[in-house]
Scaffold this motif. Structure first.
Motif, PDB file in Angstrom:
ATOM      1  N   PRO A  37       0.803  -1.238   0.000  1.00 39.91           N
ATOM      2  CA  PRO A  37       0.000   0.000   0.000  1.00 39.91           C
ATOM      3  C   PRO A  37       0.832   1.283   0.000  1.00 39.91           C
ATOM      4  CG  PRO A  37      -0.669  -1.474   1.797  1.00 39.91           C
ATOM      5  CD  PRO A  37       0.585  -2.028   1.200  1.00 39.91           C
ATOM      6  N   TRP A  38       2.112   1.189   0.336  1.00 41.15           N
ATOM      7  CA  TRP A  38       2.955   2.373   0.521  1.00 41.15           C
ATOM      8  C   TRP A  38       4.015   2.537  -0.562  1.00 41.15           C
ATOM      9  CZ3 TRP A  38      -0.170   3.947   4.022  1.00 41.15           C
ATOM     10  CH2 TRP A  38      -0.647   3.085   4.992  1.00 41.15           C
ATOM     11  N   GLN A 134      14.168  16.178   3.884  1.00 42.42           N
ATOM     12  CA  GLN A 134      12.753  16.234   3.538  1.00 42.42           C
ATOM     13  C   GLN A 134      12.216  14.819   3.402  1.00 42.42           C
ATOM     14  OE1 GLN A 134      11.575  19.004   0.424  1.00 42.42           O
ATOM     15  NE2 GLN A 134      10.111  17.501  -0.379  1.00 42.42           N
ATOM     16  N   ALA A 135      10.968  14.627   3.806  1.00 40.33           N
ATOM     17  CA  ALA A 135      10.290  13.336   3.674  1.00 40.33           C
ATOM     18  C   ALA A 135       8.826  13.596   3.352  1.00 40.33           C
ATOM     19  CB  ALA A 135      10.409  12.537   4.967  1.00 40.33           C
ATOM     20  N   ALA A 136       8.171  12.610   2.771  1.00 49.84           N
ATOM     21  CA  ALA A 136       6.750  12.733   2.451  1.00 49.84           C
ATOM     22  C   ALA A 136       6.062  11.404   2.749  1.00 49.84           C
ATOM     23  CB  ALA A 136       6.560  13.113   0.989  1.00 49.84           C
ATOM     24  N   THR A 137       4.819  11.504   3.231  1.00 55.10           N
ATOM     25  CA  THR A 137       4.030  10.308   3.519  1.00 55.10           C
ATOM     26  C   THR A 137       2.636  10.459   2.921  1.00 55.10           C
ATOM     27  OG1 THR A 137       2.967  11.041   5.576  1.00 55.10           O
ATOM     28  CG2 THR A 137       5.190  10.109   5.765  1.00 55.10           C
ATOM     29  N   LEU A 138       2.007   9.337   2.696  1.00 58.32           N
ATOM     30  CA  LEU A 138       0.598   9.371   2.319  1.00 58.32           C
ATOM     31  C   LEU A 138      -0.192   9.951   3.486  1.00 58.32           C
ATOM     32  CD1 LEU A 138       0.412   5.845   0.701  1.00 58.32           C
ATOM     33  CD2 LEU A 138       0.141   8.015  -0.502  1.00 58.32           C
ATOM     34  N   PRO A 139      -1.245  10.704   3.221  1.00 55.13           N
ATOM     35  CA  PRO A 139      -2.004  11.328   4.307  1.00 55.13           C
ATOM     36  C   PRO A 139      -2.543  10.340   5.344  1.00 55.13           C
ATOM     37  CG  PRO A 139      -2.633  12.302   2.210  1.00 55.13           C
ATOM     38  CD  PRO A 139      -1.738  11.133   1.903  1.00 55.13           C
ATOM     39  N   LYS A 164       3.504   8.348  -7.535  1.00 54.00           N
ATOM     40  CA  LYS A 164       2.659   7.250  -8.010  1.00 54.00           C
ATOM     41  C   LYS A 164       2.888   6.046  -7.099  1.00 54.00           C
ATOM     42  CE  LYS A 164       1.038   5.249 -12.291  1.00 54.00           C
ATOM     43  NZ  LYS A 164       1.283   5.137 -13.738  1.00 54.00           N
ATOM     44  N   ILE A 165       1.955   5.831  -6.181  1.00 50.80           N
ATOM     45  CA  ILE A 165       2.045   4.784  -5.170  1.00 50.80           C
ATOM     46  C   ILE A 165       0.909   3.792  -5.389  1.00 50.80           C
ATOM     47  CG2 ILE A 165       1.958   4.295  -2.679  1.00 50.80           C
ATOM     48  CD1 ILE A 165       4.502   5.798  -3.566  1.00 50.80           C
ATOM     49  N   SER A 168      -1.333   4.453  -8.472  1.00 47.00           N
ATOM     50  CA  SER A 168      -2.034   5.702  -8.791  1.00 47.00           C
ATOM     51  C   SER A 168      -1.312   6.898  -8.160  1.00 47.00           C
ATOM     52  CB  SER A 168      -3.491   5.647  -8.313  1.00 47.00           C
ATOM     53  OG  SER A 168      -3.554   5.556  -6.914  1.00 47.00           O
ATOM     54  N   TRP A 169      -1.469   8.048  -8.801  1.00 46.86           N
ATOM     55  CA  TRP A 169      -0.874   9.282  -8.284  1.00 46.86           C
ATOM     56  C   TRP A 169      -1.603   9.658  -7.003  1.00 46.86           C
ATOM     57  CZ3 TRP A 169       3.610  10.811  -9.939  1.00 46.86           C
ATOM     58  CH2 TRP A 169       4.022  10.423 -11.214  1.00 46.86           C
ATOM     59  N   GLN A 170      -0.828   9.815  -5.932  1.00 45.18           N
ATOM     60  CA  GLN A 170      -1.437  10.063  -4.632  1.00 45.18           C
ATOM     61  C   GLN A 170      -0.854  11.305  -3.971  1.00 45.18           C
ATOM     62  OE1 GLN A 170      -2.413   6.812  -2.077  1.00 45.18           O
ATOM     63  NE2 GLN A 170      -1.895   5.294  -3.634  1.00 45.18           N
ATOM     64  N   ASP A 171      -1.724  11.974  -3.222  1.00 44.30           N
ATOM     65  CA  ASP A 171      -1.314  13.135  -2.444  1.00 44.30           C
ATOM     66  C   ASP A 171      -0.379  12.697  -1.323  1.00 44.30           C
ATOM     67  OD1 ASP A 171      -3.217  14.342  -4.042  1.00 44.30           O
ATOM     68  OD2 ASP A 171      -4.657  14.679  -2.415  1.00 44.30           O
ATOM     69  N   HIS A 172       0.477  13.617  -0.875  1.00 48.48           N
ATOM     70  CA  HIS A 172       1.396  13.357   0.234  1.00 48.48           C
ATOM     71  C   HIS A 172       1.456  14.552   1.172  1.00 48.48           C
ATOM     72  CE1 HIS A 172       2.697   9.895  -2.042  1.00 48.48           C
ATOM     73  NE2 HIS A 172       3.539   9.564  -1.076  1.00 48.48           N
ATOM     74  N   VAL A 173       1.729  14.255   2.426  1.00 53.27           N
ATOM     75  CA  VAL A 173       2.034  15.271   3.420  1.00 53.27           C
ATOM     76  C   VAL A 173       3.557  15.396   3.433  1.00 53.27           C
ATOM     77  CG1 VAL A 173       1.826  15.947   5.836  1.00 53.27           C
ATOM     78  CG2 VAL A 173       0.013  14.587   4.761  1.00 53.27           C
ATOM     79  N   VAL A 174       4.062  16.623   3.365  1.00 53.59           N
ATOM     80  CA  VAL A 174       5.501  16.865   3.261  1.00 53.59           C
ATOM     81  C   VAL A 174       6.043  17.344   4.615  1.00 53.59           C
ATOM     82  CG1 VAL A 174       7.306  18.134   2.029  1.00 53.59           C
ATOM     83  CG2 VAL A 174       5.209  17.453   0.831  1.00 53.59           C
TER      84      VAL A 174
END
Length: 181
Positions: A37-38, A134-139, A164-165, A168-174
């Motif tokens: 999923p990640w 810097q890092a980013a995660t799925l919301p 693209k996770i 599909s292209w997915q939003d991330h929290v930065v």
């Protein structure tokens, strides 16, 4: 001297080596469902020893030329139980790198990735001379966000359709961590 630090009695964080391909392949295969999923969608060949033997040398070379720091979390019996990578290192006015990580399903909840991120941040500041990570995660990946928070990262934004996770292209929290005051 290669980067290495003990995180717990049974786990060490160390720089990726050219001989790690088989252990890395086994770790990804063992954690395939846990990571799905990640992670980006992976071709079937990704989970084979040969795929990693053919490509791991590029990551080792990136460690050597200073463009990245690819590491593994290794158990006392030599099994790879996670990855922590500092990539896209940019020098000059930025002095920045991007952080990505995962840990074996059997090792979650022990604080190992928090300890690994703290060690990497110290190394990035003191040895690599970086100013920022810097890092980013799925919301919805609240566990990863908690790890980043414990490791001194702060939320700085929201990136629509960032990566693209899982196909599909997915939003991330930065998130970022400033290494120098």
């Amino acid at each position: 001297m290669p980067f290495e630090t003990r995180l717990a009695d049974d786990v060490t964080l160390r720089e990726l080596a050219k001989d790690d391909a088989v252990a890395v392949a086994h770790a990804y295969a063992r954690n395939r469902e846990h990571l799905e999923p990640w992670d980006p969608a992976r071709p079937e060949e990704f989970f084979t020893e040969q795929w990693h033997k053919d490509r791991l040398w590029v990551q080792v070379l990136a460690n050597t030329n200073g463009s990245a720091l690819h590491t593994v979390l290794e158990s006392a019996d030599g099994e790879v139980v996670g990855r922590l990578n500092l990539t896209d290192i940019v020098r000059g006015a930025f002095e920045n790198g991007h952080v990505g990580y995962w840990i074996d399903a059997r090792y979650t909840g022990r604080g190992l990735m928090t300890a690994a991120l703290l060690a990497l941040a110290d190394h990035a500041r003191d040895e690599l001379g970086l100013h920022r990570l810097q890092a980013a995660t799925l919301p919805h990946n609240v566990a990863s966000q908690a790890v980043l928070g414990r490791a001194g990262f702060e939320k700085i934004g929201y990136a629509p359709s960032y990566l693209k996770i899982a196909g599909s292209w997915q939003d991330h929290v930065v998130f970022q961590r400033i290494l120098h005051d």
